[in-house]
Design an enzyme around this catalytic site. Structure first.
Site, PDB file in Angstrom:
ATOM      1  N   LYS A  76      10.455 -11.244  32.365  1.00 49.70           N
ATOM      2  CA  LYS A  76       9.559 -11.244  31.071  1.00 49.70           C
ATOM      3  C   LYS A  76       8.516 -12.259  31.204  1.00 49.70           C
ATOM      4  CE  LYS A  76       9.655 -11.337  26.097  1.00 49.70           C
ATOM      5  NZ  LYS A  76      10.726 -11.588  24.939  1.00 49.70           N
ATOM      6  N   SER A 151      10.733  -7.780  20.991  1.00 50.07           N
ATOM      7  CA  SER A 151       9.674  -8.271  21.945  1.00 50.07           C
ATOM      8  C   SER A 151       9.612  -7.858  23.568  1.00 50.07           C
ATOM      9  CB  SER A 151       9.067  -9.519  21.748  1.00 50.07           C
ATOM     10  OG  SER A 151       9.959 -10.367  22.228  1.00 50.07           O
ATOM     11  N   SER A 175      15.463  -9.438  20.240  1.00 50.99           N
ATOM     12  CA  SER A 175      14.272  -9.020  21.261  1.00 50.99           C
ATOM     13  C   SER A 175      14.834  -8.519  22.686  1.00 50.99           C
ATOM     14  CB  SER A 175      13.057 -10.287  21.460  1.00 50.99           C
ATOM     15  OG  SER A 175      12.323 -10.219  20.304  1.00 50.99           O
TER      16      SER A 175
END
Lengths: 484, 95, 482
Positions: A76, A151, A175
């Site tokens: 990420k 997210s 998330s």
């Protein structure tokens, strides 16, 4: 190869049936093919990835490899990775080259894993649909007209579309779990403090936690073995004994006490999603689990509490982006004040600004007690609810998200509707507890996730609970159509 | 606790985010909605409840006073918008 | 109307640690810009703070030194504001729960004009740990400032007093005492020029006899006692003039300009601040146990207050002498070394506070640079005590020692300063003086007491100061009464 478990990929490399360079190239080719549509990655650097793969092959040849050596993972874009552009999904950091490695990145590097690229995400991890990314939204591989969740939407789409062997994510209010539910794979948010936050760009420091996003519980366990562990550079890192998260995977579930919080099955839960969860519960009963009804009376306050605490911390965490030492600086300004005001107005997107403003407001003079302090007190009540619940059961189960993946743009105009995506996940962040989402079936061809919540440090048992289910179901191996 | 436009402007200034009048109007609507959501908290009696800052009841660990950081100025300043002679440049600071 | 000034101080003390409060970057002074600004110091995305153990030890030392409450649990908070020398956009400080609570510092306010010296207790409100900011460097480029973050993150102990001081003299006496104390306990190098010890002074005035506090103005960053004196004097007068002219005092932060001797409001602080303090989620509560305190206490040398009390009882010194001698650790240690080398306590006190201090002050030296070491001074004092030399002669020996001669006895010998205590020799000298000064003898016998002292003076002169004055007195009296 693309649908293989990490264990199988590891065996392919160990037996030299496939080299890490070949494996990495396979995924890089898939990224070239699918990423233009899905937009899962912000940064791909084939040269860097292949260099790591080459080094991994040398390790494998020299017999110094471990389980994850040579396996390509997506990271990420919230984790600083030395010499990699690290944007956190923001224009503010569009050109920021991280000069150091986050703890999580170091851990993967230390076992010789390959960094396949940096995945798309909601800007500064603020969002539940990946639509707040400066680098554009991510499409859900199950239906390209829908969002992957957020997210960690880029990592989610990459795992679902098999554009990596597995990925990392972070979870502040859901998330990891919400996109895992929306994209049909397994995601784990560990106990707060188990994975070091060093080098992970902060959103809400007291809630942020990194975790694995992978096809199966077994894959998550192998990643946890690498990610978890004490780090002296993070004051909130817990000095918990190092565990082997694969050790308990095959324990039988007979006698397991599972709590079902009535609040997680109340109004607001989509009927089809509820049916999928009920079927999963029936499957667990067959595996010998016993179910008890429990209550988390303050859980419904999770969202208000979260939208005080997270923005408050974020408003302060994001003050460092001032255009002085790194990051976006406005082209034109007359003085220092204008430089600040313009750089920040231009560098941050709408949702980030909104949360900075809420956070600034709730901390401002005269409002602190009514908002921030009040929220911290209710946070305590929420944690106490779980404490009481875990006296009645070993594990808590429920839906991860009230519904399945929604259409792109459907909720962008209505922040509160978007915030309700995390209604079942936020409470665990507030309490600091571990939570998982496990694929449990489909509703109208869209994946549905079952949430498993454990007590502090009970990740090994949660993985065992998920793994047992994945031995008797195959939801986790299902692949989106069109992604061959 | 109803917000108005001047509140938005004041908060935005505190947060150092430039905001136009039109944006302030739009923000006002959204923020007011979120604050209404947050107001649900006020229904809970929290008398005698200790505020919770951290999920674990642990105390601060202390670091030995040993220099561990080397000079990395050039690497760090490669990301900087404006530097001169090792200094980060900003418009004149008025005291 | 008669006015009273009310003063409180906030002192930023840079702690003597090798590294920063929350990172392993060096705190050494004077490095090239930003070469000691690590990833934490410049607040790169993702970095986190870890607390320096030594900084905590320093805070405990200070708490013990002022007999304060040391919090068993204190909390770090974020103070949010934007400034280019503050890289995170917040300063990590302590707000609601500081590490050190209420304590006391006793000061000696020196005599000024017709006002006598006096002692006063200044109450300490709190002392808390926090991080220093970086520095803005001006003038490097037209219209621009340069930011150097080497200092950012240097540990500070901010020490806050109650508004207990009532004159510039008291404020300066407190600042000096605190300056000495933090060096005494080894937590600060005290270098004011390098900014290791910086004072913010809150000044307000009110009609004498009233109890309500006036509106205060804060004079920022005073880094010399002289400037502090001047700044308070100017600010006090300015406030009185303003009020007497019918004006009002606005709360403000002001800077002192040493060139003009004036204070002026800071432009950057014009808007009201709203610091939005909240507990720093990156740091956990700081716990200090009784055992931690005991361990620090065991390492600490005797504190000035304890030493003062001991000097009074052990060496029978007056409170004033004991206090003066313990105003600095170096002086106190020197004094005790003189005693341990055999010097009489009262004489040692007089010589250390008198001759030695006067010389050091005149030459702007510290006691470490004294050309007379403790052993040599003790030797000189022994020669006074055993009657070898008189006090007057001792002054001559002291001068010689200060200029580099070392052997006390050799100096006495060479200068012929040995005191004459032989009765016969003294009698002979007296007879000589009496016969040469018959008129004075007559005057004395006629009742003029003063003539006696004049005769003693003549005798001492004749002996070049070597005659034992006590014996001279006795024998002279005897002879004149015949």
């Amino acid at each position: 190869m693309i649908n293989q478990s990490l264990k199988n990929l590891s065996q392919l490399l160990a037996s030299k049936a496939v080299s890490s360079v070949e494996m990495t190239q396979t995924f890089l080719d898939r990224i070239r093919q699918y990423n233009p549509d899905i937009n899962a990655y912000i940064t791909v650097d084939e040269e860097k990835s292949l260099a790591q793969a080459k080094a991994a092959d040398a390790n494998i040849a020299a017999g110094t490899a471990t389980t994850l050596t040579g396996i390509p993972f997506a990271q990420k874009d919230i984790f600083c990775a030395k010499d990699w552009k690290t944007t956190c999904g923001s224009k503010m950091l569009e050109n920021f080259i991280a000069p150091y490695d986050a703890h999580v990145i170091t851990q993967f590097n230390n076992v010789g894993a390959v960094n396949l690229g940096k995945t798309n995400m909601d800007e500064f991890a603020m969002g539940s649909s990946n639509e707040t990314s400066y680098f554009g939204g991510v499409k859900n591989p199950w239906d390209l007209t829908r969002v992957p969740g957020g997210s960690s939407g880029g990592s989610a789409a990459a795992v679902a579309a098999r554009l990596c062997a597995a990925a990392t994510g972070t979870d502040t209010g859901g998330s990891i779990r919400q996109p895992a539910s929306l994209c049909g794979f397994t995601g784990l948010k560990p106990t707060y403090g188990l994975v070091s936050r060093y080098g992970m760009i902060a959103f809400a420091s007291s809630l942020d936690q990194a975790g694995p996003m992978a096809k199966s519980a077994e894959d998550c366990a192998l990643m946890m073995n690498v990610m978890a562990g004490f780090d002296a550079r993070d004051s909130t890192s817990l000095n918990h004994l190092k565990e082997d998260y694969t050790a308990q995977l095959n324990q039988p579930l007979a006698g397991l006490k599972v709590g079902l919080p009535k609040e997680y099955f109340a109004d607001g839960l989509d009927g089809d999603v509820a049916k999928v969860i009920e079927t999963a519960i029936a499957e667990y009963k067959k595996l010998g689990a016993e179910f008890v009804d429990i209550s988390l009376p303050n859980a419904s306050l999770s969202i208000p509490v979260y939208y005080v605490l997270a923005p408050a911390e974020a408003s302060s965490n994001l003050s460092r982006y001032d255009g002085v030492r790194y990051g976006h600086r406005a082209e034109e300004y007359d003085d220092l004040m204008e430089m600040y005001m313009k750089s920040r107005a231009e560098g941050f997107g709408e949702e980030v600004k909104r949360r900075i403003l809420i956070g600034t407001y709730v901390l401002s003079a005269g409002y602190y007690d009514a908002y921030y302090l009040k929220a911290q007190k209710i946070r305590h009540l929420i944690a106490e609810d779980f404490k009481a619940a875990f006296k009645q059961c070993d594990i808590i189960m429920g839906p991860t998200v009230p519904s399945t993946a929604f259409k792109t743009g459907e909720k962008t105009g209505d922040p509160i509707a978007m915030y309700l995506q995390d209604i079942y996940t936020i409470a665990t962040n507030l309490a600091g507890l571990p939570g998982m989402s496990v694929p449990a079936g489909f509703s109208h061809d869209l994946p549905v996730g079952l949430q498993i919540i454990g007590n502090y440090f009970d990740e090994a048992r949660m993985l065992n609970v998920a793994h047992a289910y994945q031995q008797v179901t195959d939801w986790h191996t299902a692949m989106p159509k069109g992604i061959a | 606790m109803a917000l108005d436009n001047s509140d938005i402007k004041r908060i935005a200034h505190l947060a150092r985010i430039e905001i136009s009048d039109a944006e302030a109007d739009k923000t006002l609507t959204k923020l007011s909605g979120i604050l209404t959501l947050i107001e649900q908290m006020q229904a809970v009696d929290t008398t005698g409840i200790t505020p919770m800052s951290h999920s674990q009841d642990v105390v601060q660990r202390l670091r030995d006073d040993v220099v561990t950081a080397a000079n990395q100025r050039e690497t760090f300043q490669a990301n900087s918008p404006a530097v001169e002679n090792g200094l980060y440049l900003v418009p004149k600071v008025i005291e | 109307m008669e006015w009273e000034v009310v003063i409180g101080l906030e002192t930023h003390t840079q702690l003597k640690t090798k590294t920063k409060i929350f990172s392993g970057a060096s705190t050494a002074y004077g490095a090239e810009p930003n070469t000691q600004a690590c990833e934490v110091s410049i607040a790169l995305p993702g970095v986190l703070p870890v607390l320096n153990k030594e900084a905590v030890q320093c805070a405990i030392k200070f708490g013990l030194a002022i007999d304060a409450e040391i919090a068993p649990r204190s909390v770090f908070a974020r103070k949010n504001y934007f400034y280019p020398d503050l890289p995170k956009g917040y300063q990590i400080s302590q707000f609601e729960l500081p590490v050190v609570g209420k304590g006391k510092v006793t000061i000696q306010v020196p005599a000024v004009g017709k006002n006598e010296a006096y002692e006063k207790v200044i109450n300490i409100t709190r002392a808390h740990l926090e991080e220093d900011a970086g520095k803005s460097v001006h003038g490097a480029l037209e219209g621009m400032s340069g930011i150097d973050l080497n200092r950012a993150g240097t540990p500070l102990l901010e020490i806050v007093t109650e508004p207990d001081m009532r004159s510039a003299a008291e404020a300066v006496a407190y600042a000096k005492k605190l300056h000495e104390l933090v060096q005494w306990i080894g937590i600060c190098d005290g270098n004011m020029q390098e900014g290791s010890f910086r004072c913010d002074v809150n000044v307000s005035v009110r009609p004498k006899g009233t109890t309500e506090l006036g509106t205060r103005r804060e004079i920022k960053n005073l880094n010399s006692f002289k400037f502090m004196q001047q700044a308070i004097a100017y600010e006090t007068q300015w406030q009185i003039d303003t009020l007497e002219d019918g004006g009002k005092i606005q709360q403000a932060t002001v800077l002192f300009n040493p060139d003009t001797g004036e204070t002026r409001a800071m432009r950057s602080k014009e808007e009201a601040n709203d610091y939005r303090y909240f507990p720093d989620p990156d740091l956990l509560p700081l716990e200090i146990t009784e055992a931690d305190k005991a361990a620090v206490r065991a390492e600490m040398s005797e504190l000035p207050e304890a030493m003062k009390a001991r000097f009074e009882s052990e060496y029978a010194l007056s409170a004033y002498d004991a206090s003066t001698l313990t105003s600095s650790k170096e002086v106190a240690d020197y004094f005790e070394r003189v005693i341990h080398a055999g010097g009489d306590a009262k004489l040692a006190a007089n010589w250390v506070m008198g001759g030695v201090t006067a010389k050091l002050n005149a030459e702007d030296k510290s006691i470490a640079d004294s050309p007379i070491d403790a052993a040599a001074l003790a030797q000189l004092i022994r020669r006074i005590a055993d009657g070898t030399i008189s006090n007057n002669a001792a002054k001559q020996v002291f001068e010689a020692m200060w200029s580099g001669e070392s052997d006390v006895d050799a100096i006495i010998e060479a200068k012929g300063l040995k005191q004459v205590s032989d009765t016969g020799a003294i009698e002979a000298m007296i007879d000589e003086v009496l016969s040469a000064n018959q008129s004075m003898v007559e005057e004395f016998k006629a009742g003029k007491e003063k003539a006696f002292n004049a005769l003693v003076g003549q005798i001492m002169k004749a002996s070049k100061g070597t005659a034992n004055p006590a014996q001279v007195n006795v024998i002279l009296k005897e002879k004149l009464s015949k």
